[in-house]
Motif scaffolding. Structure first.
Motif, PDB file in Angstrom:
ATOM      1  N   GLN A  43       0.827  -1.210   0.000  1.00 14.21           N
ATOM      2  CA  GLN A  43       0.000   0.000   0.000  1.00 14.21           C
ATOM      3  C   GLN A  43       0.857   1.254   0.000  1.00 14.21           C
ATOM      4  O   GLN A  43       0.611   2.188  -0.766  1.00 14.21           O
ATOM      5  CB  GLN A  43      -0.944   0.000   1.210  1.00 14.21           C
ATOM      6  CG  GLN A  43      -2.068  -0.965   1.092  1.00 14.21           C
ATOM      7  CD  GLN A  43      -2.968  -1.006   2.306  1.00 14.21           C
ATOM      8  OE1 GLN A  43      -3.942  -1.698   2.276  1.00 14.21           O
ATOM      9  NE2 GLN A  43      -2.705  -0.302   3.373  1.00 14.21           N
ATOM     10  N   SER A  44       1.880   1.302   0.848  1.00 15.15           N
ATOM     11  CA  SER A  44       2.721   2.500   0.910  1.00 15.15           C
ATOM     12  C   SER A  44       3.514   2.674  -0.382  1.00 15.15           C
ATOM     13  O   SER A  44       3.708   3.802  -0.844  1.00 15.15           O
ATOM     14  CB  SER A  44       3.649   2.457   2.121  1.00 15.15           C
ATOM     15  OG  SER A  44       4.525   1.362   2.030  1.00 15.15           O
ATOM     16  N   GLU A 103       1.075   4.094  -2.933  1.00 13.76           N
ATOM     17  CA  GLU A 103       0.792   5.497  -2.627  1.00 13.76           C
ATOM     18  C   GLU A 103       1.909   6.407  -3.127  1.00 13.76           C
ATOM     19  O   GLU A 103       1.650   7.440  -3.746  1.00 13.76           O
ATOM     20  CB  GLU A 103       0.609   5.700  -1.127  1.00 13.76           C
ATOM     21  CG  GLU A 103      -0.712   5.239  -0.604  1.00 13.76           C
ATOM     22  CD  GLU A 103      -0.827   5.385   0.907  1.00 13.76           C
ATOM     23  OE1 GLU A 103      -0.028   6.137   1.508  1.00 13.76           O
ATOM     24  OE2 GLU A 103      -1.712   4.737   1.478  1.00 13.76           O
ATOM     25  N   SER A 131      -5.136   8.160   0.642  1.00 17.73           N
ATOM     26  CA  SER A 131      -4.354   6.932   0.709  1.00 17.73           C
ATOM     27  C   SER A 131      -4.956   5.873  -0.207  1.00 17.73           C
ATOM     28  O   SER A 131      -6.074   6.001  -0.687  1.00 17.73           O
ATOM     29  CB  SER A 131      -4.268   6.406   2.145  1.00 17.73           C
ATOM     30  OG  SER A 131      -5.542   6.099   2.621  1.00 17.73           O
TER      31      SER A 131
END
Length: 158
Positions: A127-128, A131, A149
């Motif tokens: 996820q990061s 992003e 996000s």
């Protein structure tokens, strides 16, 4: 003579267990001694813990398919469903406008990885990574980032 005694003892024990469990169920269902006060306060405590209105809205981006190279010249693929978390007030047409960029960024970023690397990557790291890649791609195109996000809502490995 011993067998009827054993059967009688088993019957008495089963009856006692049945009566005890029935009494316990009745006690718990009617509120018991202290659980009634807790049950009365539970809805109020939940209402106080939740914000009055949600601060975010979510926009799904479904079925992003990424082909990956594996070992021994074998192809693998991942199917991702994402959700973009955006503040209230962001219009759906604004998200729809950047959806092709999101799909392109995800495929370009993840297809550079090997099957094993992506499979072993924790969801939070994925996820990061997504992003940061999306933020960089939008900044490169001089577009505002309408979401806060990226959430991975589904991940299928094949």
């Amino acid at each position: 003579m011993a067998m009827p005694r054993i059967l009688l003892i088993v019957l008495i024990l089963n009856t006692l267990i049945l009566l005890g469990s029935t009494g316990l169920n009745y006690y718990l269902l009617t509120g018991g001694a202290s659980s009634g006060a807790l049950a009365a306060r539970a809805p109020q405590a939940i209402a106080e813990a939740l914000p009055a209105t949600p601060e975010y809205q979510f926009f799904p981006i479904e079925k992003i398919i990424v082909n990956l190279r594996g070992n021994q010249n074998r192809e693998h693929y991942f199917v991702l469903d994402l959700a973009l978390q955006a503040p209230l007030g962001v219009d759906k047409p604004r998200i729809d406008q950047i959806e092709p960029i999101v799909r392109n960024s995800v495929v370009a970023s993840l297809s550079a990885l090997s099957f094993q690397e992506l499979r072993e990557m924790p969801i939070s790291e994925l996820q990061s990574r997504l992003e940061s890649v999306l933020a960089a791609d939008l900044a490169e195109r001089k577009l505002p980032q309408p979401f806060a996000s990226v959430l991975v809502s589904k991940l299928i490995v094949q």
